[in-house]
Design a protein around this motif. Structure first.
Motif, PDB file in Angstrom:
ATOM      1  N   ILE A  61       0.879  -1.258   0.063  1.00 15.47           N
ATOM      2  CA  ILE A  61       0.047   0.119  -0.127  1.00 15.47           C
ATOM      3  C   ILE A  61       0.807   1.380  -0.118  1.00 15.47           C
ATOM      4  O   ILE A  61       1.697   1.465   0.947  1.00 15.47           O
ATOM      5  CB  ILE A  61      -0.995   0.007   1.426  1.00 15.47           C
ATOM      6  CG1 ILE A  61      -1.873  -1.107   1.456  1.00 15.47           C
ATOM      7  CG2 ILE A  61      -1.918   1.312   1.337  1.00 15.47           C
ATOM      8  CD1 ILE A  61      -2.593  -1.446   2.352  1.00 15.47           C
ATOM      9  N   ASN A  62       0.612   2.348  -0.791  1.00 18.17           N
ATOM     10  CA  ASN A  62       1.439   3.483  -0.991  1.00 18.17           C
ATOM     11  C   ASN A  62       0.594   4.402  -0.297  1.00 18.17           C
ATOM     12  O   ASN A  62      -0.406   4.868  -0.924  1.00 18.17           O
ATOM     13  CB  ASN A  62       1.875   3.705  -2.560  1.00 18.17           C
ATOM     14  CG  ASN A  62       2.867   2.657  -2.899  1.00 18.17           C
ATOM     15  OD1 ASN A  62       3.777   2.292  -2.333  1.00 18.17           O
ATOM     16  ND2 ASN A  62       2.746   2.765  -4.271  1.00 18.17           N
ATOM     17  N   ALA A  63       1.089   5.054   0.635  1.00 14.51           N
ATOM     18  CA  ALA A  63       0.476   6.299   1.398  1.00 14.51           C
ATOM     19  C   ALA A  63       1.291   7.272   1.292  1.00 14.51           C
ATOM     20  O   ALA A  63       2.711   7.257   1.537  1.00 14.51           O
ATOM     21  CB  ALA A  63       0.196   5.762   2.742  1.00 14.51           C
ATOM     22  N   MET A  64       0.706   8.484   1.131  1.00 16.82           N
ATOM     23  CA  MET A  64       1.520   9.741   0.971  1.00 16.82           C
ATOM     24  C   MET A  64       0.981  10.677   2.219  1.00 16.82           C
ATOM     25  O   MET A  64      -0.132  10.587   2.518  1.00 16.82           O
ATOM     26  CB  MET A  64       1.191  10.501  -0.337  1.00 16.82           C
ATOM     27  CG  MET A  64       1.814  11.918  -0.205  1.00 16.82           C
ATOM     28  SD  MET A  64       1.646  12.846  -1.918  1.00 16.82           S
ATOM     29  CE  MET A  64       2.527  11.991  -2.868  1.00 16.82           C
ATOM     30  N   ILE A  74       3.081  -1.501   4.002  1.00 19.12           N
ATOM     31  CA  ILE A  74       2.840  -0.276   3.789  1.00 19.12           C
ATOM     32  C   ILE A  74       4.084   0.452   3.485  1.00 19.12           C
ATOM     33  O   ILE A  74       5.247   0.704   4.138  1.00 19.12           O
ATOM     34  CB  ILE A  74       2.278   0.527   5.271  1.00 19.12           C
ATOM     35  CG1 ILE A  74       0.924  -0.189   5.250  1.00 19.12           C
ATOM     36  CG2 ILE A  74       1.964   1.994   4.815  1.00 19.12           C
ATOM     37  CD1 ILE A  74       0.240   0.169   6.495  1.00 19.12           C
ATOM     38  N   VAL A  75       4.111   1.292   2.370  1.00 19.95           N
ATOM     39  CA  VAL A  75       5.199   2.317   1.965  1.00 19.95           C
ATOM     40  C   VAL A  75       4.661   3.697   2.093  1.00 19.95           C
ATOM     41  O   VAL A  75       3.734   4.147   1.539  1.00 19.95           O
ATOM     42  CB  VAL A  75       5.800   1.876   0.691  1.00 19.95           C
ATOM     43  CG1 VAL A  75       6.858   2.993   0.235  1.00 19.95           C
ATOM     44  CG2 VAL A  75       6.272   0.658   0.438  1.00 19.95           C
ATOM     45  N   LEU A  76       5.478   4.427   2.937  1.00 18.78           N
ATOM     46  CA  LEU A  76       5.066   5.901   2.935  1.00 18.78           C
ATOM     47  C   LEU A  76       5.817   6.816   2.201  1.00 18.78           C
ATOM     48  O   LEU A  76       7.133   6.802   2.481  1.00 18.78           O
ATOM     49  CB  LEU A  76       5.255   6.333   4.478  1.00 18.78           C
ATOM     50  CG  LEU A  76       4.617   7.511   5.201  1.00 18.78           C
ATOM     51  CD1 LEU A  76       3.061   7.637   4.952  1.00 18.78           C
ATOM     52  CD2 LEU A  76       5.092   7.678   6.583  1.00 18.78           C
ATOM     53  N   PHE A  77       5.154   7.654   1.664  1.00 20.14           N
ATOM     54  CA  PHE A  77       5.815   8.958   0.808  1.00 20.14           C
ATOM     55  C   PHE A  77       5.915   9.973   1.877  1.00 20.14           C
ATOM     56  O   PHE A  77       4.917  10.605   2.090  1.00 20.14           O
ATOM     57  CB  PHE A  77       5.111   9.052  -0.470  1.00 20.14           C
ATOM     58  CG  PHE A  77       5.101   8.012  -1.579  1.00 20.14           C
ATOM     59  CD1 PHE A  77       5.006   6.634  -1.262  1.00 20.14           C
ATOM     60  CD2 PHE A  77       5.368   8.561  -2.979  1.00 20.14           C
ATOM     61  CE1 PHE A  77       5.057   5.808  -2.101  1.00 20.14           C
ATOM     62  CE2 PHE A  77       5.351   7.533  -3.897  1.00 20.14           C
ATOM     63  CZ  PHE A  77       5.042   5.997  -3.593  1.00 20.14           C
ATOM     64  N   ASP A  78       7.043  10.362   2.229  1.00 22.87           N
ATOM     65  CA  ASP A  78       7.219  11.454   3.021  1.00 22.87           C
ATOM     66  C   ASP A  78       7.371  12.785   2.267  1.00 22.87           C
ATOM     67  O   ASP A  78       8.184  12.862   1.405  1.00 22.87           O
ATOM     68  CB  ASP A  78       8.258  11.332   4.303  1.00 22.87           C
ATOM     69  CG  ASP A  78       8.334  12.504   5.096  1.00 22.87           C
ATOM     70  OD1 ASP A  78       7.520  13.206   5.236  1.00 22.87           O
ATOM     71  OD2 ASP A  78       9.326  12.874   5.802  1.00 22.87           O
TER      72      ASP A  78
END
Length: 333
Positions: A115-118, A161-165
C-alpha cells in the motif's frame, strides 16, 4: 498581515506531490487540531481526486476537545475523508494509523502489492514525529520550528505499507486573512516572516473573548480586560515586560503570549470553530463580489471617459445624428 513565506523548496515540494500522487493509494494529511481549517492545504484538496484521505488532527492535547470533536464531524462529512486525533501525550495511540490505512485500502492490503501512502502537512505540525513513531525508528528529522524536512523520501513501514514523506508546505496565497494570523499564532510560520506585535494583538483579541478565564488564571489578573491592548498592558506588568520610563514592551509581551499559546501553557485552546469558518467563508464571498463590482464600475467609467456635461451632450447628439443618418440610408435602399 501579509504572509510572505513560500520558500523555493515549498514550490518544488508541491510540484513533486502532484507528480507522485498517481502512485499513491491513500493520502494522509496532518492537521493542527487547534486550526484544522487554516492548516488544511487547499492545493492538496484540488489534486486528491477520489483517493481516500485520512486527516490526522495532531496536537490534540493542545486543542479544545469539544471543538475538536466538532471539526471531526465536519471533516468526515466530506466524501472519502476519515479522521483520527493524535498527541504528544499518548504517542503509542498513533499506531492506530497503520490499521486505518489497511482498513481503507482493503483491496490493496489483500494483494501482494504494498500500500502506497503519502503523508503531507504544513510546517511544524508534527508530521516528522508521527513518522518516527510509525516506523519505530528515527527516520525523519524533528524540531520545534517550521521547515525541517526539505525533500521527499520513501519509507518502508513494514506490514506492507510504504510511506511517501513530503516536506511541510504552505501554499502561495492564503485567501482567508484570519487564517494567516492563526498559522502564525500556532507556530507554522517562521519568526522572521511575521510581526510579533501584529500576531500578538490578533491572538489577544481572540483569547479574551473565547478563553477569558484561562488568560486571567495564567497571568494572575484580577479581571479580564475588554480590549486586547488593555489585556497586554496588564499582562506585561505581571511579567515584567516594561521598558525604561514605565512604558510597556509590547513586542516582549506579545512574544510571551505566543510562546505560551504554542506550548500549551495557557491551556487547551482552539483558534477556530466550524461555525466561525462558515461565516468567514460567507464574508470572503461577499468581499469578492464587492471587489468585482467595484472593478466593473471602474472599468465602465474608464470606458465612458471623464466627460463634462457639455461633452456628454455633444456626444449624445453625435450618436443620435449617426443613428438617424443610418436609418435614412436603410429607408432609401
Amino acid at each position: 498581515m501579509a504572509l510572505q513565506w513560500f520558500p523555493g523548496h515549498m514550490h518544488k515540494a508541491l510540484k513533486e506531490i502532484k507528480e507522485s500522487l498517481s502512485q499513491v493509494d491513500i493520502l494522509i494529511e496532518v492537521l493542527d487540531a487547534r486550526i484544522p481549517y487554516s492548516s488544511e492545504n487547499p492545493e492538496i484538496a484540488k489534486i486528491r481526486g477520489d483517493k481516500p484521505c485520512l486527516k490526522i488532527l495532531n496536537k490534540f492535547d493542545l486543542a479544545d476537545p469539544d471543538i475538536t470533536r466538532q471539526w471531526q464531524d465536519e471533516l468526515e462529512s466530506q466524501r472519502g475523508v476519515f479522521t483520527i486525533t493524535t498527541s504528544n501525550e499518548k504517542p503509542a495511540e498513533s499506531k492506530q494509523i497503520l490499521g486505518l490505512i489497511r482498513k481503507h485500502c482493503a483491496a490493496k492490503d489483500a494483494s501482494v502489492k504494498s500500500i502506497n501512502a503519502m503523508i503531507t502537512g504544513i510546517p511544524n505540525v508534527g508530521k516528522s514525529t508521527l513518522i518516527n513513531i510509525l516506523a519505530d525508528r528515527i527516520i525523519a528529522k524533528t524540531g520545534n520550528e517550521p521547515a525541517v524536512t526539505k525533500s521527499q523520501q520513501r519509507i518502508n513501514l513494514g506490514s506492507g505499507i510504504v510511506l511517501f514523506d513530503t516536506p511541510g508546505v504552505l501554499w502561495p496565497k492564503v485567501e482567508n486573512p484570519n487564517s494567516i494570523y492563526r498559522l502564525a499564532a500556532s507556530g507554522a510560520v517562521k519568526n522572521t516572516a511575521m510581526e510579533y506585535d501584529d500576531v500578538g494583538f490578533f491572538a489577544a483579541d481572540y483569547l479574551i473573548k473565547a478563553y477569558p478565564t484561562l488568560l486571567q488564571d495564567r497571568y494572575k489578573l484580577d479581571e479580564i480586560a475588554e480590549t486586547e491592548i488593555a489585556f497586554l498592558e496588564a499582562a506585561a506588568k505581571q511579567r515584567g515586560a516594561i521598558m525604561a520610563g514605565g512604558r510597556v514592551n509590547l513586542h516582549k509581551i506579545c512574544e510571551i503570549l505566543l510562546t505560551e499559546l504554542q506550548s500549551g501553557k495557557l491551556g487547551r485552546i482552539s483558534l477556530e470553530t466550524p461555525e466561525m469558518v462558515a461565516q468567514e467563508k460567507l464574508d470572503m464571498i461577499a468581499a469578492a463580489e464587492k471587489k468585482a463590482a467595484a472593478k466593473a464600475k471602474r472599468k465602465q467609467r474608464f470606458k465612458e471617459g471623464s466627460l463634462t456635461p457639455d461633452k456628454r451632450d455633444r456626444k449624445e447628439k453625435r450618436t443620435e445624428k449617426r443613428e438617424a443618418q443610418s436609418q435614412r440610408m436603410k429607408q432609401g435602399r
